[in-house]
Design a protein around this motif. Structure first.
Motif, mmCIF file in Angstrom:
data_model
loop_
_atom_site.group_PDB
_atom_site.id
_atom_site.type_symbol
_atom_site.label_atom_id
_atom_site.label_comp_id
_atom_site.label_asym_id
_atom_site.label_seq_id
_atom_site.Cartn_x
_atom_site.Cartn_y
_atom_site.Cartn_z
ATOM 1 N N ASN A 1 1.262 -1.690 0.045
ATOM 2 C CA ASN A 1 0.073 -0.019 -0.023
ATOM 3 C C ASN A 1 0.658 0.895 0.071
ATOM 4 O O ASN A 1 0.458 2.783 -1.013
ATOM 5 N N ALA A 2 2.050 1.659 1.505
ATOM 6 C CA ALA A 2 3.037 2.741 0.973
ATOM 7 C C ALA A 2 3.473 2.887 0.041
ATOM 8 O O ALA A 2 3.558 4.045 -0.496
ATOM 9 N N ILE A 3 4.015 1.553 -1.045
ATOM 10 C CA ILE A 3 4.667 2.201 -2.475
ATOM 11 C C ILE A 3 3.611 2.490 -3.278
ATOM 12 O O ILE A 3 4.521 3.544 -3.697
ATOM 13 N N GLU A 4 2.715 2.590 -3.139
ATOM 14 C CA GLU A 4 1.567 2.616 -4.100
ATOM 15 C C GLU A 4 1.427 4.355 -4.258
ATOM 16 O O GLU A 4 1.047 5.068 -4.579
ATOM 17 N N TRP A 5 1.016 4.418 -2.647
ATOM 18 C CA TRP A 5 0.819 5.462 -2.180
ATOM 19 C C TRP A 5 1.749 6.777 -2.407
ATOM 20 O O TRP A 5 2.257 7.841 -3.411
ATOM 21 N N VAL A 6 3.478 6.439 -2.192
ATOM 22 C CA VAL A 6 4.422 7.323 -2.471
ATOM 23 C C VAL A 6 4.837 7.000 -4.307
ATOM 24 O O VAL A 6 5.584 8.461 -4.190
ATOM 25 N N GLY A 7 5.259 6.134 -4.777
ATOM 26 C CA GLY A 7 4.818 6.460 -6.500
ATOM 27 C C GLY A 7 3.931 7.418 -6.801
ATOM 28 O O GLY A 7 3.885 7.808 -7.397
ATOM 29 N N GLY A 8 2.604 7.104 -5.254
ATOM 30 C CA GLY A 8 1.693 7.823 -6.937
ATOM 31 C C GLY A 8 1.719 9.420 -6.670
ATOM 32 O O GLY A 8 1.349 10.293 -7.088
ATOM 33 N N GLN A 9 2.506 9.790 -5.606
ATOM 34 C CA GLN A 9 3.187 11.237 -5.622
ATOM 35 C C GLN A 9 4.482 11.770 -6.127
ATOM 36 O O GLN A 9 4.750 12.330 -5.752
ATOM 37 N N GLY A 10 4.872 10.389 -6.751
ATOM 38 C CA GLY A 10 5.798 10.920 -7.447
ATOM 39 C C GLY A 10 7.696 11.228 -6.455
ATOM 40 O O GLY A 10 8.319 11.309 -6.712
ATOM 41 N N GLY A 11 7.201 9.636 -5.736
ATOM 42 C CA GLY A 11 7.830 9.855 -5.012
ATOM 43 C C GLY A 11 8.893 8.576 -4.502
ATOM 44 O O GLY A 11 9.882 8.721 -4.115
ATOM 45 N N GLY A 12 8.466 8.572 -6.142
ATOM 46 C CA GLY A 12 10.025 7.064 -6.189
ATOM 47 C C GLY A 12 9.557 5.420 -5.477
ATOM 48 O O GLY A 12 8.752 5.691 -5.863
ATOM 49 N N THR A 13 10.278 4.679 -5.527
ATOM 50 C CA THR A 13 11.343 4.213 -4.661
ATOM 51 C C THR A 13 11.252 3.982 -3.945
ATOM 52 O O THR A 13 12.125 4.839 -3.194
ATOM 53 N N VAL A 14 11.291 3.223 -2.642
ATOM 54 C CA VAL A 14 11.825 2.949 -1.284
ATOM 55 C C VAL A 14 13.940 3.103 -1.713
ATOM 56 O O VAL A 14 14.659 3.144 -0.708
ATOM 57 N N VAL A 15 14.105 1.748 -2.571
ATOM 58 C CA VAL A 15 15.432 1.221 -2.992
ATOM 59 C C VAL A 15 14.937 1.490 -4.504
ATOM 60 O O VAL A 15 14.447 0.891 -4.839
ATOM 61 N N ASN A 16 15.966 2.068 -5.260
ATOM 62 C CA ASN A 16 15.987 1.732 -7.491
ATOM 63 C C ASN A 16 16.589 0.838 -7.431
ATOM 64 O O ASN A 16 17.168 -0.154 -6.818
ATOM 65 N N ALA A 17 16.223 0.827 -8.702
ATOM 66 C CA ALA A 17 16.723 -0.618 -9.501
ATOM 67 C C ALA A 17 18.550 -0.818 -9.132
ATOM 68 O O ALA A 17 19.049 -1.795 -9.468
ATOM 69 N N ASP A 18 19.160 0.487 -8.852
ATOM 70 C CA ASP A 18 20.700 0.560 -8.964
ATOM 71 C C ASP A 18 20.684 -0.008 -7.550
ATOM 72 O O ASP A 18 22.115 -0.231 -7.372
ATOM 73 N N GLY A 19 20.264 0.146 -6.828
ATOM 74 C CA GLY A 19 20.406 -0.582 -4.896
ATOM 75 C C GLY A 19 20.689 1.151 -3.962
ATOM 76 O O GLY A 19 20.765 0.666 -3.314
ATOM 77 N N ALA B 1 7.654 -2.234 -8.560
ATOM 78 C CA ALA B 1 7.712 -4.087 -8.109
ATOM 79 C C ALA B 1 8.373 -3.824 -6.861
ATOM 80 O O ALA B 1 8.986 -2.401 -6.712
ATOM 81 N N ARG B 2 8.247 -4.348 -5.309
ATOM 82 C CA ARG B 2 8.904 -4.075 -4.252
ATOM 83 C C ARG B 2 10.091 -4.119 -4.769
ATOM 84 O O ARG B 2 10.687 -5.852 -5.464
ATOM 85 N N PRO B 3 11.958 -3.778 -4.109
ATOM 86 C CA PRO B 3 13.030 -3.755 -3.933
ATOM 87 C C PRO B 3 13.559 -5.093 -3.545
ATOM 88 O O PRO B 3 15.008 -4.841 -3.075
ATOM 89 N N THR B 4 12.949 -6.123 -4.533
ATOM 90 C CA THR B 4 13.752 -7.468 -3.974
ATOM 91 C C THR B 4 14.705 -7.865 -4.447
ATOM 92 O O THR B 4 15.648 -8.000 -4.426
ATOM 93 N N THR B 5 15.581 -7.465 -5.929
ATOM 94 C CA THR B 5 15.737 -7.603 -6.866
ATOM 95 C C THR B 5 17.205 -6.899 -6.127
ATOM 96 O O THR B 5 18.164 -7.505 -6.424
ATOM 97 N N ALA B 6 17.258 -5.472 -5.644
ATOM 98 C CA ALA B 6 18.088 -4.981 -5.521
ATOM 99 C C ALA B 6 18.982 -5.212 -4.811
ATOM 100 O O ALA B 6 19.708 -4.604 -3.918
ATOM 101 N N THR B 7 17.970 -5.579 -3.072
ATOM 102 C CA THR B 7 17.850 -5.880 -1.861
ATOM 103 C C THR B 7 18.377 -7.076 -1.621
ATOM 104 O O THR B 7 18.694 -7.203 -0.760
ATOM 105 N N GLY B 8 17.742 -8.181 -2.227
ATOM 106 C CA GLY B 8 18.378 -9.811 -2.478
ATOM 107 C C GLY B 8 17.773 -10.120 -1.534
ATOM 108 O O GLY B 8 16.670 -9.775 -1.164
ATOM 109 N N LEU B 9 18.387 -10.650 0.233
ATOM 110 C CA LEU B 9 18.653 -11.238 0.645
ATOM 111 C C LEU B 9 18.025 -10.739 2.139
ATOM 112 O O LEU B 9 17.211 -10.992 2.854
ATOM 113 N N LYS B 10 18.541 -8.992 1.563
ATOM 114 C CA LYS B 10 17.586 -8.426 3.293
ATOM 115 C C LYS B 10 16.495 -7.459 2.855
ATOM 116 O O LYS B 10 16.320 -6.915 3.350
ATOM 117 N N TYR B 11 15.748 -7.976 1.471
ATOM 118 C CA TYR B 11 14.673 -7.457 1.337
ATOM 119 C C TYR B 11 13.839 -7.436 2.288
ATOM 120 O O TYR B 11 12.858 -6.158 2.898
#
Length: 422
Positions: free
Chosen positions: A200-218, A372-382
């Protein structure tokens, strides 16, 4: 006739398949699958698992894990750490393949290339180090459910932004309560401190132009004014257009309120559509589905896969069940009767599927713009990343901190988790 005599009378490939079937089903076994603890998921899962059992002569046992994905993952990890053979076929959340990669069997020896018929992005998500760890079962994206009759009654449109949703929800809630419906709410969603709140919170942040928690580059990107604004707006809903109890809502709690005609808007996954159409639904025929508000609209990508535990005593038979459960025929039936989103693009053009789920024809756009949730960038620490994020969002909505303070503190926490590298 002996097998040698039979082999001389049949093409080699026919004989090979027959031998495989004979060895696979020579002795009936019990296969345990995690269909779930209760509800429609169990109903639609066990129905097809038992149909497979009837065809093969095997038997099915349902393993009931916790309903919460967070608690379910914790249980899986305990069982896998013990190398338990209690579960053969495992339900796998979209974000888990990388986390469970050491405990899941490679399905490629059993798939015969059928994975090429599924959405490529989902297959890529389920593949780790060249191994296919899960077959796509159904996919998901967050959606906005709304009462068509009430929007028409008040002359309002489906909201395009989260601010517009706030205003619309308050207007209708005020009007309905003035007419005596004191239990009516403007908006219900998933705000319990668990993985659903991360979505839910990723949707609010993304919908306000706030990007993601962690981007694709980590890179940690959560500390920005738009992300703080999104969390503050969500906090303003609590005790206003949303009940205070929403802070403990998962999917089913939100659905219960909405389906009992006590809310104007609901954020939920597509599975809820079929339940709204049942005869016991108080909102049957009064529900519309739209993409989530936001500029841009940012629906969290979800979905579930089926995998085979490395510790299964019958991996080949378990894999056969997985291939049956994820087949086009089963996915079509689940889509028609349970509104589960298929993972095969061809089914989105199927007439019967679209007749049963009118909103599915427009879902291609939702999936194309999903976050997408930042699973790929954060790996086992997701899991640590997600928990830190949902805790930060929950603290803001509980009025224990502000959005600005939360994103600053969250950035610091994520740096500790990351250290040098994810």
């Amino acid at each position: 006739m002996t097998y040698k005599e039979l082999a001389r009378t049949l093409p080699s490939w026919v004989f090979a398949i027959g031998m495989l079937g004979a060895s696979l089903y020579a002795q009936a076994v019990e296969i345990t699958i995690t269909c779930g603890p209760s509800g429609s998921d169990v109903e639609f899962c066990l129905k097809h698992a038992q149909a497979w059992a009837a065809k093969t002569g095997n038997t099915i046992k349902n393993f009931s894990p916790p309903n919460s994905p967070t608690e379910k993952l914790a249980l899986y990890r305990q069982l896998f750490a013990a190398k338990s053979s209690d579960i053969d076929v495992v339900q796998i959340d979209t974000v888990w393949p990388g986390l469970l990669k050491d405990h899941l069997a490679d399905l490629k020896p059993y798939s015969q290339g059928v994975e090429s018929q599924h959405f490529p992005a989902i297959i890529a998500n389920n593949s780790v180090n060249g191994k296919l760890l899960g077959m796509p079962w159904y996919t998901d994206a967050g959606l906005l459910y709304y009462r068509t009759d009430l929007l028409k009654k008040y002359g309002l449109r489906v909201p395009q932004t989260w601010e517009e949703l706030t205003q619309t929800a308050l207007k209708v809630q005020t009007g309905e309560r003035a007419k005596g419906d004191t239990d009516f709410h403007g908006f219900v969603f998933q705000a319990k401190a668990y993985e659903g709140l991360t979505c839910n919170a990723i949707e609010w942040v993304g919908g306000q132009g706030g990007g993601t928690v962690v981007n694709a580059d980590g890179e940690i990107t959560i500390r920005n004014a738009q992300a703080a604004k999104a969390l503050n707006l969500a906090a303003s809903w609590i005790g206003s257009i949303s009940p205070a109890g929403v802070l403990n809502y998962e999917e089913e709690e939100a659905r219960g309120v909405f389906q009992n005609a006590n809310a104007l808007f609901m954020r939920n996954w597509p599975y809820a559509w079929a339940l709204m159409q049942k005869n016991d639904s108080l909102v049957k025929g009064k529900v519309g589905v739209a993409k989530l508000p936001g500029n841009p609209s940012a629906a969290a990508l979800g979905g579930w896969q089926l995998g085979v535990s490395k510790y299964s005593k019958h991996p080949a038979i378990a894999a056969d069940l997985v291939m049956y459960m994820t087949s086009a025929a089963v996915q079509k039936t689940r889509a028609i009767h349970g509104s589960y989103n298929p993972t095969l693009p061809a089914l989105y053009k199927d007439k019967e599927v679209l007749e049963a789920n009118e909103f599915m024809g427009a879902l291609a756009d939702v999936f194309a713009n999903s976050v997408a949730r930042p699973t790929t960038a954060t790996g086992l620490k997701y899991p640590q990343v997600s928990q830190s994020f949902w805790n930060a969002a929950h603290e803001v909505m509980s009025k224990r901190t502000t959005g600005e303070e939360a994103v600053t503190k969250l950035e610091s926490r994520l740096k500790q988790i990351r250290r040098k590298h994810w």
